[in-house]
Write a protein that holds these residues in place. Structure first.
Motif, PDB file in Angstrom:
ATOM      1  N   ILE A 116      88.951 180.783  33.782  1.00  0.00           N
ATOM      2  CA  ILE A 116      89.380 181.982  34.508  1.00  0.00           C
ATOM      3  C   ILE A 116      88.920 181.899  35.952  1.00  0.00           C
ATOM      4  O   ILE A 116      87.733 181.711  36.226  1.00  0.00           O
ATOM      5  CB  ILE A 116      88.790 183.252  33.867  1.00  0.00           C
ATOM      6  CG1 ILE A 116      89.306 183.406  32.441  1.00  0.00           C
ATOM      7  CG2 ILE A 116      89.154 184.491  34.697  1.00  0.00           C
ATOM      8  CD1 ILE A 116      88.747 184.610  31.712  1.00  0.00           C
ATOM      9  N   THR A 117      89.877 182.048  36.853  1.00  0.00           N
ATOM     10  CA  THR A 117      89.522 182.255  38.257  1.00  0.00           C
ATOM     11  C   THR A 117      89.553 183.753  38.474  1.00  0.00           C
ATOM     12  O   THR A 117      90.584 184.392  38.246  1.00  0.00           O
ATOM     13  CB  THR A 117      90.542 181.572  39.191  1.00  0.00           C
ATOM     14  OG1 THR A 117      90.590 180.183  38.871  1.00  0.00           O
ATOM     15  CG2 THR A 117      90.152 181.764  40.644  1.00  0.00           C
ATOM     16  N   ARG A 118      88.437 184.313  38.887  1.00  0.00           N
ATOM     17  CA  ARG A 118      88.386 185.742  39.217  1.00  0.00           C
ATOM     18  C   ARG A 118      88.634 185.883  40.701  1.00  0.00           C
ATOM     19  O   ARG A 118      87.897 185.320  41.515  1.00  0.00           O
ATOM     20  CB  ARG A 118      87.003 186.318  38.925  1.00  0.00           C
ATOM     21  CG  ARG A 118      86.760 186.594  37.492  1.00  0.00           C
ATOM     22  CD  ARG A 118      87.256 187.980  37.075  1.00  0.00           C
ATOM     23  NE  ARG A 118      87.174 188.085  35.628  1.00  0.00           N
ATOM     24  CZ  ARG A 118      87.939 188.865  34.886  1.00  0.00           C
ATOM     25  NH1 ARG A 118      88.851 189.644  35.437  1.00  0.00           N
ATOM     26  NH2 ARG A 118      87.804 188.897  33.587  1.00  0.00           N
ATOM     27  N   ILE A 119      89.661 186.619  41.032  1.00  0.00           N
ATOM     28  CA  ILE A 119      89.966 186.877  42.444  1.00  0.00           C
ATOM     29  C   ILE A 119      89.532 188.313  42.723  1.00  0.00           C
ATOM     30  O   ILE A 119      90.014 189.254  42.064  1.00  0.00           O
ATOM     31  CB  ILE A 119      91.469 186.726  42.732  1.00  0.00           C
ATOM     32  CG1 ILE A 119      91.980 185.352  42.266  1.00  0.00           C
ATOM     33  CG2 ILE A 119      91.753 186.930  44.212  1.00  0.00           C
ATOM     34  CD1 ILE A 119      93.504 185.209  42.315  1.00  0.00           C
ATOM     35  N   TYR A 120      88.609 188.468  43.672  1.00  0.00           N
ATOM     36  CA  TYR A 120      88.063 189.804  43.914  1.00  0.00           C
ATOM     37  C   TYR A 120      88.923 190.530  44.941  1.00  0.00           C
ATOM     38  O   TYR A 120      88.557 190.676  46.102  1.00  0.00           O
ATOM     39  CB  TYR A 120      86.596 189.694  44.327  1.00  0.00           C
ATOM     40  CG  TYR A 120      85.784 188.989  43.247  1.00  0.00           C
ATOM     41  CD1 TYR A 120      85.492 189.642  42.049  1.00  0.00           C
ATOM     42  CD2 TYR A 120      85.373 187.665  43.414  1.00  0.00           C
ATOM     43  CE1 TYR A 120      84.793 188.989  41.047  1.00  0.00           C
ATOM     44  CE2 TYR A 120      84.666 187.007  42.407  1.00  0.00           C
ATOM     45  CZ  TYR A 120      84.389 187.678  41.229  1.00  0.00           C
ATOM     46  OH  TYR A 120      83.700 187.034  40.228  1.00  0.00           O
ATOM     47  N   GLY A 121      90.102 190.937  44.495  1.00  0.00           N
ATOM     48  CA  GLY A 121      91.023 191.643  45.381  1.00  0.00           C
ATOM     49  C   GLY A 121      91.916 192.570  44.580  1.00  0.00           C
ATOM     50  O   GLY A 121      92.132 192.357  43.382  1.00  0.00           O
ATOM     51  N   ASP A 122      92.409 193.610  45.263  1.00  0.00           N
ATOM     52  CA  ASP A 122      93.351 194.575  44.655  1.00  0.00           C
ATOM     53  C   ASP A 122      94.761 194.233  45.100  1.00  0.00           C
ATOM     54  O   ASP A 122      94.992 194.023  46.299  1.00  0.00           O
ATOM     55  CB  ASP A 122      93.024 196.001  45.129  1.00  0.00           C
ATOM     56  CG  ASP A 122      91.678 196.460  44.615  1.00  0.00           C
ATOM     57  OD1 ASP A 122      91.401 196.274  43.416  1.00  0.00           O
ATOM     58  OD2 ASP A 122      90.891 196.996  45.421  1.00  0.00           O
ATOM     59  N   PHE A 123      95.669 194.189  44.140  1.00  0.00           N
ATOM     60  CA  PHE A 123      97.050 193.793  44.448  1.00  0.00           C
ATOM     61  C   PHE A 123      98.035 194.708  43.734  1.00  0.00           C
ATOM     62  O   PHE A 123      97.738 195.219  42.657  1.00  0.00           O
ATOM     63  CB  PHE A 123      97.317 192.359  43.963  1.00  0.00           C
ATOM     64  CG  PHE A 123      96.462 191.321  44.620  1.00  0.00           C
ATOM     65  CD1 PHE A 123      96.876 190.698  45.781  1.00  0.00           C
ATOM     66  CD2 PHE A 123      95.223 190.977  44.077  1.00  0.00           C
ATOM     67  CE1 PHE A 123      96.087 189.742  46.395  1.00  0.00           C
ATOM     68  CE2 PHE A 123      94.425 190.022  44.688  1.00  0.00           C
ATOM     69  CZ  PHE A 123      94.864 189.400  45.848  1.00  0.00           C
ATOM     70  N   ASN A 124      99.238 194.838  44.304  1.00  0.00           N
ATOM     71  CA  ASN A 124     100.365 195.364  43.541  1.00  0.00           C
ATOM     72  C   ASN A 124     100.692 194.322  42.495  1.00  0.00           C
ATOM     73  O   ASN A 124     100.815 193.141  42.844  1.00  0.00           O
ATOM     74  CB  ASN A 124     101.600 195.522  44.430  1.00  0.00           C
ATOM     75  CG  ASN A 124     101.532 196.764  45.271  1.00  0.00           C
ATOM     76  OD1 ASN A 124     100.888 197.742  44.892  1.00  0.00           O
ATOM     77  ND2 ASN A 124     102.194 196.728  46.416  1.00  0.00           N
ATOM     78  N   ALA A 125     100.845 194.743  41.244  1.00  0.00           N
ATOM     79  CA  ALA A 125     101.112 193.758  40.194  1.00  0.00           C
ATOM     80  C   ALA A 125     102.049 194.355  39.155  1.00  0.00           C
ATOM     81  O   ALA A 125     102.087 195.574  38.966  1.00  0.00           O
ATOM     82  CB  ALA A 125      99.797 193.342  39.544  1.00  0.00           C
TER      83      ALA A 125
END
Ligand SMILES: NC(=O)c1ccc[n+]([C@@H]2O[C@H](COP(=O)([O-])OP(=O)(O)OC[C@H]3O[C@@H](n4cnc5c(N)ncnc54)[C@H](OP(=O)(O)O)[C@@H]3O)[C@@H](O)[C@H]2O)c1
Length: 163
Positions: A116-125
């Protein structure tokens, strides 16, 4: 028994994609993905396959799941039913589930390893990874990465094995 591994990049709120694309471009995550999957079998859904800019990923056995019996894709094995996938897997080495969300959901219970790569960001998904019960998983490796000129977000690589 086949070794099934999942590899995925997950942002805040379990987000993994939007409009049939990845959420952000993290070149080091693409390298990590390549390093782990090279010379292995990779399994993906038809939508993820169609999101790849150049079709099948080189130096890997590409398996694409679709219910469309007429689907053709160069350098890919097409499988129409999940139960037919096993005959194509490698019984010596890892077989990587590379997405998207529909495919992750169907294989999470079979997986023995999670990358798992955890990306510490908020995105529209519009697609999300299923909730993970971390009581079932042991953390084996964590590599921390900070934002830089090529990476807009902090991101960490985690490897878990099923307990
Ligand atoms: N963050 C990450 O690491 C990551 C990784 C991969 C993908 N993604 C993102 O995930 C999104 C795509 O995911 P998705 O959930 O929309 O689609 P998907 O899982 O890639 O593909 C879904 C398709 O797979 C086929 N399929 C699913 N289950 C099947 C089964 N049991 N038997 C036969 N065919 C089956 C169907 O194709 P047919 O409709 O042709 O029958 C279905 O429409 C994109 O945004 C992509 O960028 C993110």
């Amino acid at each position: 028994m086949y070794k099934i591994s999942i590899i995925v990049a997950i942002a805040n709120n379990n987000a993994i994609g939007f409009k049939n694309n990845l959420l952000t471009n993290l070149p080091n995550d693409l390298k990590w993905f390549k390093q782990n999957t090279l010379n292995k079998t990779i399994i993906m859904g038809r939508k993820t396959f169609e999101s790849l800019p150049n079709g099948a990923l080189p130096k890997r056995k590409n398996i694409v799941l679709t219910t469309n019996t007429n689907f053709i894709a160069e350098n890919c094995i097409i499988v129409n039913k999940i139960d037919d996938i096993w005959q194509h897997l490698d019984n010596q080495s890892e077989n990587f589930i590379i997405g998207g969300s529909e495919i992750y959901k169907q294989f999470i219970n079979q997986a023995k390893k999670l990358y798992i790569t955890r990306i510490y960001g908020d995105f529209n998904a519009d697609v999300f990874f299923p909730e993970i019960n971390f009581n079932n998983w042991d953390l084996k490796e964590k590599i921390e990465n900070k934002t830089d000129e090529k990476h807009k977000y902090d991101y960490d690589f985690f490897i878990y094995e099923r307990t």
